[in-house]
Scaffold this motif. Structure first.
Motif, short mmCIF file in Angstrom:
data_model
loop_
_atom_site.label_atom_id
_atom_site.label_comp_id
_atom_site.label_asym_id
_atom_site.label_seq_id
_atom_site.Cartn_x
_atom_site.Cartn_y
_atom_site.Cartn_z
N LEU A 1 -16.87 -3.86 -1.23
CA LEU A 1 -16.56 -2.47 -1.34
C LEU A 1 -15.15 -2.19 -1.83
O LEU A 1 -14.32 -2.85 -1.26
CB LEU A 1 -16.93 -1.80 -0.12
N THR A 2 -15.07 -1.37 -2.94
CA THR A 2 -13.83 -1.15 -3.33
C THR A 2 -13.62 0.36 -3.33
O THR A 2 -14.40 1.22 -3.53
CB THR A 2 -13.47 -1.61 -5.02
N LEU A 3 -12.44 0.78 -2.81
CA LEU A 3 -12.00 1.99 -2.53
C LEU A 3 -10.92 2.41 -3.45
O LEU A 3 -10.07 1.66 -3.85
CB LEU A 3 -11.58 2.37 -1.24
N LYS A 4 -11.01 3.59 -3.66
CA LYS A 4 -9.86 4.31 -4.62
C LYS A 4 -8.61 4.83 -3.81
O LYS A 4 -9.12 5.62 -2.91
CB LYS A 4 -10.39 5.28 -5.44
N VAL B 1 0.94 -1.26 -0.18
CA VAL B 1 0.04 0.06 0.05
C VAL B 1 0.91 1.28 0.02
O VAL B 1 0.63 2.14 -0.71
CB VAL B 1 -0.90 0.10 1.19
N PRO C 1 -5.61 4.58 -11.59
CA PRO C 1 -6.20 4.49 -10.15
C PRO C 1 -6.11 3.21 -9.49
O PRO C 1 -5.94 1.97 -10.21
CB PRO C 1 -7.77 4.75 -10.43
N VAL C 2 -5.56 3.47 -8.13
CA VAL C 2 -5.26 2.12 -7.56
C VAL C 2 -6.73 1.87 -6.63
O VAL C 2 -7.04 2.64 -5.96
CB VAL C 2 -4.12 2.28 -6.66
N PHE C 3 -7.13 0.40 -6.78
CA PHE C 3 -8.13 0.34 -6.02
C PHE C 3 -7.66 -0.62 -4.65
O PHE C 3 -6.74 -1.67 -5.02
CB PHE C 3 -9.27 -0.37 -6.83
N ILE C 4 -8.36 -0.51 -3.62
CA ILE C 4 -8.23 -1.40 -2.51
C ILE C 4 -9.51 -1.87 -2.08
O ILE C 4 -10.46 -0.86 -2.12
CB ILE C 4 -7.24 -0.81 -1.49
N ALA C 5 -9.73 -2.91 -1.34
CA ALA C 5 -10.96 -3.32 -0.88
C ALA C 5 -11.06 -3.07 0.72
O ALA C 5 -10.32 -3.02 1.59
CB ALA C 5 -11.06 -4.77 -0.87
N ALA C 6 -12.25 -2.55 0.78
CA ALA C 6 -12.64 -1.83 2.20
C ALA C 6 -12.27 -2.98 3.18
O ALA C 6 -11.93 -2.80 4.52
CB ALA C 6 -13.64 -1.10 2.41
N GLY C 7 -12.73 -4.12 2.79
CA GLY C 7 -12.61 -5.27 3.57
C GLY C 7 -11.29 -5.55 4.16
O GLY C 7 -11.06 -5.94 5.22
N TYR D 1 -13.29 1.52 13.42
CA TYR D 1 -13.60 1.74 11.76
C TYR D 1 -14.81 1.67 11.26
O TYR D 1 -15.37 2.12 10.43
CB TYR D 1 -12.53 0.61 11.18
N ASP E 1 -6.49 1.70 9.02
CA ASP E 1 -5.79 0.39 9.64
C ASP E 1 -4.39 0.81 10.43
O ASP E 1 -4.00 0.07 11.19
CB ASP E 1 -5.59 -0.44 8.83
N ILE F 1 -8.76 -3.35 4.36
CA ILE F 1 -8.18 -2.27 5.45
C ILE F 1 -8.83 -2.75 6.91
O ILE F 1 -7.93 -2.91 7.86
CB ILE F 1 -8.81 -0.96 5.20
N ARG F 2 -10.16 -3.22 6.72
CA ARG F 2 -10.38 -3.39 8.10
C ARG F 2 -10.02 -4.86 8.75
O ARG F 2 -9.64 -4.94 9.71
CB ARG F 2 -12.12 -3.86 7.97
N ARG F 3 -9.75 -5.72 7.88
CA ARG F 3 -9.07 -6.99 8.05
C ARG F 3 -7.65 -6.77 8.63
O ARG F 3 -7.12 -7.18 9.70
CB ARG F 3 -9.05 -7.95 6.88
N ARG F 4 -6.95 -5.88 8.24
CA ARG F 4 -5.45 -5.47 8.45
C ARG F 4 -5.63 -4.92 9.90
O ARG F 4 -4.77 -5.16 10.70
CB ARG F 4 -4.92 -4.65 7.68
N LEU F 5 -6.63 -3.95 10.06
CA LEU F 5 -6.65 -3.38 11.31
C LEU F 5 -6.92 -4.31 12.33
O LEU F 5 -6.28 -4.45 13.47
CB LEU F 5 -7.87 -2.22 11.30
N TYR G 1 -18.26 -5.20 4.12
CA TYR G 1 -17.00 -4.69 3.63
C TYR G 1 -16.47 -5.21 2.45
O TYR G 1 -15.88 -4.57 1.47
CB TYR G 1 -16.10 -4.98 4.65
N ASP G 2 -16.56 -6.59 2.05
CA ASP G 2 -15.80 -7.16 1.22
C ASP G 2 -16.23 -6.73 -0.07
O ASP G 2 -15.33 -6.90 -1.21
CB ASP G 2 -15.85 -8.79 1.37
N TYR H 1 -17.68 4.45 9.23
CA TYR H 1 -18.58 4.22 8.13
C TYR H 1 -20.04 4.49 8.54
O TYR H 1 -20.83 5.13 7.95
CB TYR H 1 -18.73 2.58 7.65
#
Lengths: 789, 682
Positions: B625-628, A489, A500-506, B541, B532, A508-512, B622-623, B545
């Protein structure tokens, strides 16, 4: 072993237990002399001293030519005679007789021994006969001359001998022992100096003075110990003044090295280095240091805020160097030898005294931090922590890391079904603080003393200029895959990609949640117990963290030390316990008994203050249970992994070994006040008992409640991971290995049981303690306790 | 006592003009203002003059009344007066020294007031003569240096500082002060600093010294100031600042209690709340910009000072005894007066268990919380701005951040909170002890919540949000997981956006609201994409949301507006389109979760979902959902004084300098006390 007995003797004296019969101590002495026989060859234990001496010498026949030894002895005797204005021949036998009389075991013991050590009997009686032999004094002398004669024997003979000649001889012999050896018996030595008669004092004094001249550290330790031991005596004012007089002499700095110190000195223990350097900086940085020395030109360059700071800094450093040496030369004529260190220690103690008046732990902590930050203004200085094992100078106190430890009376324990007692000490307000100190090790840095003398200023200015204010990313102690994902990241963000770079919200949450899950072994901050977090943090991590934040961290010989400063509590018993533990440890090592204990260093500063070397990576079991809300076993599983893992098994083994070790210690020393706040658990699974405030005959005032031999709760047993039936085996095994040791000590307790019986007893005790049935062994135990009381 | 003395001085002034009988000193002054050399008839003229008590009003007035040409005619005499003043500074007789110092003050001031009206009038020539100027100023500075560093009377030192303050502030704009150049050449910087390092002299002269340093540092002294690394000096400075600020805090608190204890308590809360606004204004204590400026300079220029911020000083001043003569303090209307002496010299009992150990940063935060609550008048606006600038500098500094976030340094910081109708005052009495950064964040949240008003302090808002951003950047970088109730910050920020939307038309005429909106949205983006690395718990977190989804209307409105403006070819096109881009993740979150929540409600036949239910939906979705990932979220422009803030500081220094000048004159006059002290000795 031998040391132990001496210590116990010393201890008794130290404790000033009035009812202790002198002869008993002497018996202990005698025992001790038996020990140092070379090799593993099982020595007859507990026989009267002269037997063993002769035996030892006999065995050493190959090493020491009897003729030579005899001649040497005669010479020494002659010398002694000359010194003491001709001690007549008639008196000589009395010397030995005196010893014999003193050491003669009480009748029932000798009978026991007869019963016990059948084969030895004849030898013994033969030797008894020898005593009346005209040559008997030579045995003593041969002992003194022999290689076996070590410091512990010296101390014991110094203590027991009524003969000025012997005392004087031993006083002289002290010079021939290694410094660190003598240092370990310093409390006993000084105690004798204070409390015993003139002759002993005279015998000891030259040595003490000689050492004081050499080392500042030694001088200060002497002064502190003398102060501490003199404080509570009212025997006679004349004697009282002897200890205090010596203390005054030391503190008045009269015992300066007579010649150039460097030539005079062999390298000695920690702190000696400090006395070597030709000039001293007082603890208080002098005004000139603070203001004048910094030549403006160099300063100007330093703040030019460009990346080449370091280069420029060199010039300023060199300027500093010259300027400071100039300055030091000026004051060099009258260097203050002891003042800086004393001031340093005093200010540490002063902080403690002031903290005692504050009511809440939070206030104490804040106050401590602020006081230490003020102390920082006076650092770096030519001061050091006496508990450390190497030479160093203190450069900074990371004040924000200091914590106020749990006062004893704050720890409330009741859970676990254990039998220990809450101790409340109404009269003393205990006050312990854990302070970390950054030091620069100066043992191996190979610079001359002149350089070192000036290095403070240079180090100082260097430190501030090198600091770049750019913090490194702290190391993340998570597993590698997590690091990779994190890294990806970060690296992506730094790329100037149009895509554009995309990341999954999931993710982030999981890493946390993963990252948080990976640090379960950190304790939560608790304002009531601020020390728990600080103690839980692994030492290496703490060192790294503090080093990073320190302006001196970049210096290669930077070290972090920690120390517990304790005010309002008498550490002299702790010191004794430390000595005993160390001795025990060395015996176990020698006997290859896999028992584990951790003696921690004690520095007695006065009768109510001192410093303790903290055990790193260890938290109290109380804290463990309170923080984790787990049973001890579950905590072990959490920290070290599952039952079958290598880590768990290692930890378990460590636990057992340390448990067994401390059980013995607790039994032998009758350590009381064993609540979970006084037992630490380290990161490897060892337990460490702390606080030997109640040992031998003393116990918390409430009751003689802790009647079991040692602390072994079912919770502990759970960790050991064996069923009830096997427990004794498990605990017994190490005990058995060490049976000779145990037995020896037991004999001191008048426990005259054959090996089998001993075994049974040990098992009984283990059992009894475990089930915390206090009555079963109570009667027998009372007897034992009376024996030592 | 001081008051009486001053009154006596004032009375004398008014009656003196009526009296036909003139003082001897006035007669002597008159001799100076004729062309003839006064020493011609009386060779001991100068000696006698300095034994005479100075009449500053007359001397200053006389100089003022003469115009340039007239003054030029008596130039020789004035030069010689100046020269003799400097000579007298070296005298044994302290009365002479005192008089010389005061005469010098009067000379500088009198001549400069002339300067204002007549341009091209050369003061230096007037006072010293061009050829001698350098020598004379060198002598003057050396004498001052000796006096300041010597063991002489503290009152003398105080006078020296007053003279220096006089010198520095004679012109409105310090850069126009030609005499100051000589002060620069002959540095007395070290002497001034030395005052700060000793606790006894600091107690008496600390305030003047710090103000003097603050004013001096708009010029070459900056370099010197920035490299001071002597901890005692820096600490001394910190202590003076901290004492001045805490004195302000104390005064404010006293007034507040006074007001509350009075009739307000007897009134019903409803009526009372109507008056609260008035009461607040009454309470307002004058801010002390000079001290704030000193703090700013210390924090901004000297990296070594940062450590002082966290330095608590429970008993640094205990050693010294309260001094005998204390400089008098007039009640200063303009806030430049030193804090009352009893505070400066109070031997604070450090062992008072109720006394929390404090440090400069805590005091400053408390001070800021008071100052920032009311930004209506210009002084307070400036003070609030300066406070935020200082906080910006602190938030950028790595070391400062390290101790702000230090888990081991927990404090209870009682920030002042504005009484508002919808929130109970005093409910926050038992604040937990937390790392200091929590207090900073609290302060920022407090500011955001309380300043959504018509007179929108846009500049302050931007600084405020930037401070938060900088702190979060540090947390992200160093993986600090602060246990802070982030929710308060989020809802404050959302409310801010809401306010911007509802006042769009009014605000757009004055400000570029998109800059602020972008900052706020990017703060959210920080939380969304880097949460995170610094959020304390997984559930925090989820709460983020939840909060976004709950307040989606605000973001929807914002999006509509920026979309509208970015498609138009108006002046806001570019600014608005940036916000549009920044909103992409928030919109994604809203568009992702809203339908999910609605369908959850529909499936379970619930009209109003509870928070827990919404959180549950969030957690389980969550899973998909894709963020930029957005660039540069954790980057910021570092603070720099030049060129953006230059005008502000120029004006600030100007106003401080004006205030100091006014107050110094009063102070100087009241040195009668001191004169008496010396005359009784001699």
């Amino acid at each position: 072993m031998d040391g132990f007995s001496h210590l116990s003797c010393g201890s008794l004296q130290l404790l000033q237990t009035p009812c202790f019969p002198f002869a008993d101590a002497a018996v202990a002495m005698g025992d001790s002399d038996a020990e140092p026989a070379p090799g593993e060859a099982s020595q007859p234990q507990g026989s009267p001293p002269l037997d063993v001496i002769s035996e030892g010498v006999g065995e050493l026949g190959l090493v020491i030519d009897p003729e030579v030894a005899k001649r040497a002895c005669q010479e020494v005797l002659e010398k002694v005679r000359q010194i003491h204005g001709g001690v007549s021949e008639e008196e000589e036998p009395e010397l030995v007789n005196g010893v014999t009389d003193n050491t003669a075991p009480p009748p029932e013991i000798s009978e026991e021994e007869v019963a016990l050590a059948g084969p030895r009997n004849t030898v013994k009686s033969a030797r008894r006969r020898q005593k009346n032999n005209s040559a008997k004094q030579s045995w003593l002398l041969r002992l003194f001359e022999s290689k076996l004669f070590d410091i512990s024997m010296a101390i014991s003979y110094l203590y027991n001998s009524k003969e000025p000649g012997v005392q004087a001889y031993i006083g002289n012999r002290l010079f021939s022992f290694r410094h660190d050896e003598v240092d370990s018996y310093l409390p006993q030595l000084l105690n004798m100096y204070i409390h015993m008669d003139e002759d002993v004092g005279d015998a000891i004094k030259p040595y003490v003075v000689y050492r004081c001249r050499q080392s500042i550290n030694f001088s200060l330790q002497c002064a502190w110990l003398l102060g501490a031991f003199s404080s509570d005596m009212h025997i006679s004012t004349q004697r009282h003044s002897r200890g205090t007089k010596l203390r005054k002499v030391i503190l008045s700095d009269e015992l300066k090295p007579a010649q150039r110190r460097r030539e005079l000195l062999p390298p000695v223990g920690p702190g000696a280095e400090h006395s070597l350097s030709p000039s001293k900086r007082t603890h208080q940085r002098s005004k000139s240091d603070a203001t004048a020395s910094t030549s403006l030109s160099s300063n100007l360059k330093r703040t030019a805020s460009n990346p080449k700071v370091e280069n420029q800094d060199e010039s300023s450093v060199s300027q500093e160097l010259t300027s400071s040496t100039d300055r030091l030369d000026n004051i060099g004529s009258s260097p203050v030898r002891l003042a800086p260190q004393r001031e340093f220690i005093q200010s540490l103690m002063g902080i403690g005294k002031r903290l005692a008046t504050l009511p809440t732990k939070e206030q104490k902590t804040q106050r401590l931090v602020s006081e230490l930050s003020l102390l920082n203004h006076k650092l770096p200085a030519r001061v050091w922590l006496p508990t450390a094992g190497f030479d160093h100078h203190v450069v900074r106190v990371p004040h924000t890391q200091a914590v106020v430890l749990n006062s004893k009376d704050k720890v409330r324990e009741g859970e676990g079904g254990s039998f220990q007692l809450i101790t409340i000490h109404p009269q003393v307000h205990f006050n312990r603080r854990l302070i970390y100190v950054e030091v620069l090790e100066c043992g191996d840095c190979g610079i001359t003393h002149e350089q070192r003398a000036s290095s403070f200023t240079s180090v100082r200015c260097e430190a501030w200029s090198v600091e770049t204010r750019e913090l490194q990313l702290p190391e993340i102690h998570t597993n590698s895959c997590d690091n990779i994902s994190q890294f990806s990241v970060d690296s992506i963000t730094s790329q100037e990609s149009k895509e554009p770079v995309f990341i999954a919200a999931g993710d982030i949450r999981r890493r946390l949640s993963e990252q948080l899950a990976h640090t379960p072994n950190t304790f939560k901050r608790d304002p009531e117990d601020p020390s728990a977090v600080a103690l839980k943090e692994p030492w290496q991590e703490k060192v790294g963290r503090i080093r990073e934040g320190s302006p001196y961290g970049h210096i290669p010989n930077w070290r972090l030390l920690s120390v517990i400063v304790k005010c309002g509590d008498d550490l002299r018993q702790e010191l004794l316990a430390f000595q005993v533990l160390k001795q025990l440890l060395s015996i176990w090592e020698q006997e290859r008994v896999p028992l584990w204990i951790k003696p921690y260093k004690i520095l007695v500063i006065s009768s109510d203050s001192g410093m303790i070397e903290p055990v790193v990576n260890a938290v109290s079991i109380h804290q463990v249970k309170k923080q984790s809300q787990l049973s001890l076993l579950d905590y072990f599983l959490q920290e070290h992994g599952n039952y079958t893992t290598e880590a768990f098994l290692t930890a378990q083994r460590n636990f057992v070994q340390s448990c067994a070790g401390y059980c013995l210690v607790c039994y032998l020393l009758q350590v009381k006040d064993r609540h979970n706040g006084n037992i630490l658990l380290d990161s490897e699974g060892h337990i460490i008992h702390i606080d030997f405030g109640f040992i031998l005959s003393s116990s918390p005032r409430n009751l003689g409640f802790e009647t079991s031999a040692f602390k072994l709760t079912s919770e502990f047993v759970d960790v050991m991971g064996v069923l009830d039936g096997d427990v004794s085996d498990c605990s017994h095994l190490p005990c058995f290995h060490g049976s000779s040791t145990v037995r020896n000590l037991k004999e001191r307790f008048h426990m005259n049981l054959p090996e089998e019986q001993l075994q049974v007893l040990v098992e009984q005790m283990v059992d009894g303690s475990m089930r915390s049935i206090t009555t079963k062994l109570y009667d027998g135990f009372q007897y034992l306790t009376n024996g030592i009381m | 006592m001081a008051q009486v003395e001053k009154k006596a001085g004032l009375l004398r002034k008014s009656s003196a003009s009526k009296k036909p009988l003139k003082e001897k000193v006035v007669l002597m002054y008159e001799e100076i203002f004729v062309r003839e050399d006064p020493a011609k008839n009386n060779p001991r003229f100068w000696e006698e003059l300095f034994l005479m008590k100075v009449n500053l009003e007359y001397l200053e007035g006389k100089l003022e009344s003469l115009d340039g040409d007239e003054l030029m005619k008596v130039k020789d005499n004035i030069n010689s007066l100046f020269q003799h003043c400097i000579q007298a500074l070296g005298e044994e007789h302290q009365i002479k020294v005192v008089n010389a110092l005061q005469t010098l003050c009067a000379l500088f001031r009198g001549v400069h007031q002339k300067n204002k009206s007549t341009s091209g009038f050369d003061i230096i020539n007037m006072l010293m003569g061009f050829d001698k100027a350098e020598l004379r100023m060198k002598d003057l500075m050396e004498s001052l240096d000796t006096l300041l560093c010597g063991d002489g009377s503290e009152s003398l030192k105080s006078l020296c500082l007053k003279l220096l303050l006089c010198l520095v502030t004679v012109t409105d704009n310090i850069s126009q002060n030609t005499i100051l150049e000589y002060v620069m050449i002959n540095s007395i910087f070290e002497a001034i600093l030395q005052i700060l390092s000793s606790s006894s002299s600091r107690r008496q002269h600390g305030y003047d010294t710090v103000v003097l340093l603050a004013l001096l540092s708009v010029n070459p002294y900056i370099v010197k100031l920035s490299i001071v690394d002597d901890e005692t000096t820096l600490n001394g400075k910190g202590l003076v600042i901290s004492q001045a600020l805490s004195e302000y805090n104390r005064q404010y608190k006293d007034k507040e209690e006074e007001n509350q204890g009075g009739f307000f308590s007897t009134l019903t809360t409803m009526v009372g709340s109507m008056f609260i606004a008035d009461a607040e204004e009454k309470i307002s204590v004058q801010t002390n910009e000079a001290i704030l400026l000193a703090l700013y300079e210390a924090v901004h220029l000297n990296r070594n000072f940062i450590t002082v911020l966290a330095q608590s000083h429970p008993e640094i001043d205990l050693v010294t005894t309260p001094s005998a003569p204390v400089p008098t303090t007039p009640t200063a209307p303009l806030g430049t007066a030193p804090p009352s002496v009893d505070v400066m010299s109070s031997t604070e009992l450090p062992l008072d268990p109720n006394l929390q150990t404090s440090n400069l940063l805590i005091t400053f935060l408390k001070y800021s919380s008071i100052v920032m609550q009311d930004t209506k008048d210009e002084h307070r606006l400036n003070s609030a701005k300066l406070c935020l600038i200082i906080l910006t500098c602190i938030a950028e500094d790595q070391y400062a951040n390290a101790f702000l976030h230090d888990d081991n340094m927990n404090f209870r910081v009682n920030l002042h909170r504005m009484p508002m109708r919808h929130r109970k005052k005093g409910a926050d009495k038992n604040i937990p002890s937390r790392p200091l950064v929590c207090a900073v964040l609290d302060l920022m949240v407090e500011f955001i919540v309380t300043h959504m008003m018509k007179e929108f302090p846009m500049d302050l808002y931007i600084r405020c949000v930037q401070v938060v951003h900088k702190l979060i950047c540090y947390q992200k970088k160093c993986r600090v997981r602060l246990h802070y109730t982030w929710r308060e910050l989020w809802s404050a920020l959302i409310n801010l956006v809401k306010f911007l939307m509802s006042n769009e038309t009014v605000l757009l005429t004055k400000y570029n609201i998109f800059h602020l909106a972008l900052l706020v949205i990017n703060l959210f983006n920080m939380f969304i994409t880097y949460g995170d690395t610094f959020l304390p718990t997984p559930s925090s977190y989820d709460e983020l949301y939840y909060e976004i989804v709950r307040m989606h209307q605000v973001f929807d409105n914002l999006y509509c507006m920026v979309l509208r403006l970015s498609t138009n070819a108006g002046q806001w096109k570019e600014a608005a389109s940036k916000v549009t881009l920044a909103l992409v993740n928030i919109r994604a979150i809203i568009n992702h979760f809203n339908p999910k929540i609605e369908s959850y409600a529909a499936v379970n036949h619930i009209s109003q979902l509870s928070e827990e239910q919404v959180l549950e939906v969030v957690r389980s979705n969550y899973d998909t959902l894709t963020l930029k990932l957005q660039d540069g979220l954790d980057q910021y422009e570092r603070y720099s004084e030049q060129p953006k803030e230059a005008a502000f500081f120029k004006e600030l220094v100007r106003s401080i300098s004006l205030n100091v000048r006014k107050n110094v004159s009063l102070n100087t006059l009241s040195q009668d006390v001191l004169l008496k002290e010396f005359s009784s000795i001699s």
